[in-house]
Design a protein around this motif. Structure first.
Motif, short mmCIF file in Angstrom:
data_model
loop_
_atom_site.label_atom_id
_atom_site.label_comp_id
_atom_site.label_asym_id
_atom_site.label_seq_id
_atom_site.Cartn_x
_atom_site.Cartn_y
_atom_site.Cartn_z
N ARG A 1 0.83 -1.20 0.00
CA ARG A 1 0.00 0.00 0.00
C ARG A 1 0.87 1.26 0.00
O ARG A 1 0.57 2.25 -0.68
N GLN A 2 1.95 1.23 0.79
CA GLN A 2 2.85 2.38 0.81
C GLN A 2 3.45 2.65 -0.57
O GLN A 2 3.53 3.80 -1.01
N LEU A 3 3.86 1.59 -1.24
CA LEU A 3 4.43 1.75 -2.58
C LEU A 3 3.39 2.28 -3.55
O LEU A 3 3.68 3.15 -4.39
N ALA A 4 2.16 1.77 -3.46
CA ALA A 4 1.11 2.18 -4.39
C ALA A 4 0.72 3.64 -4.21
O ALA A 4 0.35 4.33 -5.18
N GLU A 5 0.82 4.14 -2.98
CA GLU A 5 0.37 5.50 -2.68
C GLU A 5 1.50 6.52 -2.67
O GLU A 5 1.25 7.73 -2.53
N ALA A 6 2.75 6.07 -2.82
CA ALA A 6 3.89 6.98 -2.68
C ALA A 6 4.05 7.91 -3.88
O ALA A 6 3.85 7.50 -5.03
N ASP A 7 4.41 9.16 -3.60
CA ASP A 7 4.85 10.05 -4.67
C ASP A 7 6.33 9.76 -4.95
O ASP A 7 6.92 8.86 -4.34
N ASP A 8 6.94 10.50 -5.85
CA ASP A 8 8.31 10.18 -6.25
C ASP A 8 9.28 10.25 -5.07
O ASP A 8 10.14 9.38 -4.92
N ALA A 9 9.14 11.28 -4.26
CA ALA A 9 10.07 11.45 -3.14
C ALA A 9 9.90 10.31 -2.12
O ALA A 9 10.89 9.75 -1.62
N GLU A 10 8.66 9.98 -1.82
CA GLU A 10 8.42 8.92 -0.86
C GLU A 10 8.85 7.56 -1.42
O GLU A 10 9.39 6.72 -0.69
N PHE A 11 8.65 7.37 -2.73
CA PHE A 11 9.09 6.11 -3.35
C PHE A 11 10.61 5.97 -3.22
O PHE A 11 11.11 4.87 -2.94
N ASP A 12 11.34 7.07 -3.42
CA ASP A 12 12.79 7.02 -3.29
C ASP A 12 13.18 6.58 -1.88
O ASP A 12 14.12 5.78 -1.70
N LYS A 13 12.48 7.10 -0.88
CA LYS A 13 12.78 6.72 0.51
C LYS A 13 12.50 5.23 0.75
O LYS A 13 13.28 4.53 1.39
N LEU A 14 11.37 4.75 0.22
CA LEU A 14 11.01 3.34 0.40
C LEU A 14 12.01 2.45 -0.34
O LEU A 14 12.42 1.40 0.17
N TYR A 15 12.40 2.87 -1.53
CA TYR A 15 13.36 2.09 -2.32
C TYR A 15 14.68 1.98 -1.57
O TYR A 15 15.28 0.91 -1.49
N GLU A 16 15.13 3.10 -0.99
CA GLU A 16 16.38 3.10 -0.25
C GLU A 16 16.27 2.25 1.01
O GLU A 16 17.20 1.53 1.38
N ALA A 17 15.12 2.32 1.68
CA ALA A 17 14.92 1.51 2.88
C ALA A 17 14.96 0.03 2.53
O ALA A 17 15.54 -0.78 3.27
N ALA A 18 14.37 -0.36 1.42
CA ALA A 18 14.40 -1.75 0.98
C ALA A 18 15.82 -2.18 0.64
O ALA A 18 16.25 -3.29 0.97
N ARG A 19 16.56 -1.31 -0.02
CA ARG A 19 17.94 -1.62 -0.39
C ARG A 19 18.80 -1.82 0.86
O ARG A 19 19.58 -2.77 0.95
N LEU A 20 18.66 -0.93 1.85
CA LEU A 20 19.45 -1.04 3.06
C LEU A 20 19.07 -2.28 3.85
O LEU A 20 19.92 -2.94 4.44
N SER A 21 17.79 -2.59 3.88
CA SER A 21 17.33 -3.79 4.58
C SER A 21 17.95 -5.04 3.96
O SER A 21 18.37 -5.96 4.66
N ASP A 22 18.04 -5.05 2.63
CA ASP A 22 18.60 -6.21 1.94
C ASP A 22 20.10 -6.34 2.20
O ASP A 22 20.62 -7.44 2.35
N THR A 23 20.80 -5.22 2.30
CA THR A 23 22.26 -5.28 2.43
C THR A 23 22.72 -5.48 3.85
O THR A 23 23.78 -6.04 4.09
N ASP A 24 21.92 -5.01 4.85
CA ASP A 24 22.39 -5.16 6.24
C ASP A 24 21.76 -6.34 6.96
O ASP A 24 22.04 -6.58 8.12
N GLY A 25 20.87 -7.08 6.26
CA GLY A 25 20.30 -8.27 6.84
C GLY A 25 19.20 -8.01 7.84
O GLY A 25 18.74 -8.89 8.54
N SER A 26 18.73 -6.77 7.95
CA SER A 26 17.67 -6.46 8.89
C SER A 26 16.33 -6.83 8.31
O SER A 26 16.19 -7.12 7.12
N GLU A 27 15.31 -6.84 9.18
CA GLU A 27 13.97 -7.21 8.74
C GLU A 27 13.11 -5.95 8.61
O GLU A 27 13.29 -5.01 9.35
#
Length: 253
Positions: free
Chosen positions: A227-253
């Motif tokens: 839902r967050q991805l579907a409703e995000a504007d460009d700026a918010e999408f960038d934040k979500l994308y970065e959060a997903a990338r960091l989660s993948d690289t640091d092993g966090s959930e």
């Protein structure tokens, strides 16, 4: 070693095979609500099918039943464990607590093979609630087959399963439910990989996946993220994308 195997499905048969093919082969009795299945598994293991009326005390009781049945089955058959009891039900908090309640003087071990039997060897987290010579033999037999058995805690295991099972399955099935059929020519490496995962997940038994969703939180988190991805504007999408990338690289959930 005399073993009572409660649960004659694929995982139960696999566990029975591990024990009967070990360097110290076990003698196995098989119990299941499906008497025909119990007989088939007993035959495959050169063992004996038993009924609730003919069960007797054994060295080791092995519980290999669906997640929702674990507590009741351990309550019913834990007292038949003369020396040890273990489960391969898929969760750890409930069976570990039940085994401590109903087999307090026995060695107690909870295992979760993170693979289908046909995909052995693989990773097997283990909670050794009360160790001893029999549980040591079981762990050695698993490792001798090439499995990576590693010790964990109840909380660590069940928390990890929220991600690697409940959330993962929810995400894959949600893609399968929402995706439209397209020609293979249009598939990208990512969509093709997801499509393969949908085929893998839906090639199993729906009950197993339903039990996992009931046992662990996670599906709502996936829905919220979508839902967050579907409703995000460009700026918010960038934040979500970065959060997903960091989660993948640091092993966090």
């Amino acid at each position: 070693m005399d073993v009572l195997l409660v649960g004659a499905g694929a995982m139960g048969r696999w566990l029975g095979t591990v024990l009967t093919e070990s360097s110290r082969p076990a003698s196995v009795s098989v119990l299941d609500t499906n008497a025909e299945l119990a007989g088939e598994t007993a035959d495959a293991l050169n063992g004996t099918a038993v009924t609730p009326e003919t069960v007797s005390t054994v060295d080791l009781v092995c519980i290999a039943v669906p997640i929702p049945a674990a507590a009741d089955v351990i309550a019913a058959y834990g007292s038949y464990a003369d020396r040890a009891i273990l489960d391969v039900t898929g969760t750890m908090a409930t069976p570990v607590a039940a085994m401590a309640d109903h087999a307090p003087d026995a060695e107690r071990l909870s295992l979760h093979p993170l693979f289908a039997p046909e995909n052995e060897p693989g990773n097997i987290p283990a909670v050794i609630d009360a160790g001893g010579p029999i549980t040591d033999d079981v762990l050695a037999a698993l490792e001798a087959r090439g499995n990576d058995v590693f010790e964990t805690t109840v909380d660590e295991h069940d928390r990890a399963m929220e991600t690697v099972q409940a959330q993962t399955h929810a995400a894959v099935l949600a893609f399968g439910l929402s995706a439209e059929s397209v020609s293979e020519q249009f598939q990208t490496p990512v969509s093709a990989a997801l499509t393969d995962l949908v085929e893998q997940v839906t090639g199993g038994e729906s009950r197993v996946y339903a039990d996992i969703q009931s046992a662990f939180d996670g599906a709502e988190d996936v829905a919220d993220a979508a839902r967050q991805l579907a409703e995000a504007d460009d700026a918010e999408f960038d934040k979500l994308y970065e959060a997903a990338r960091l989660s993948d690289t640091d092993g966090s959930e």
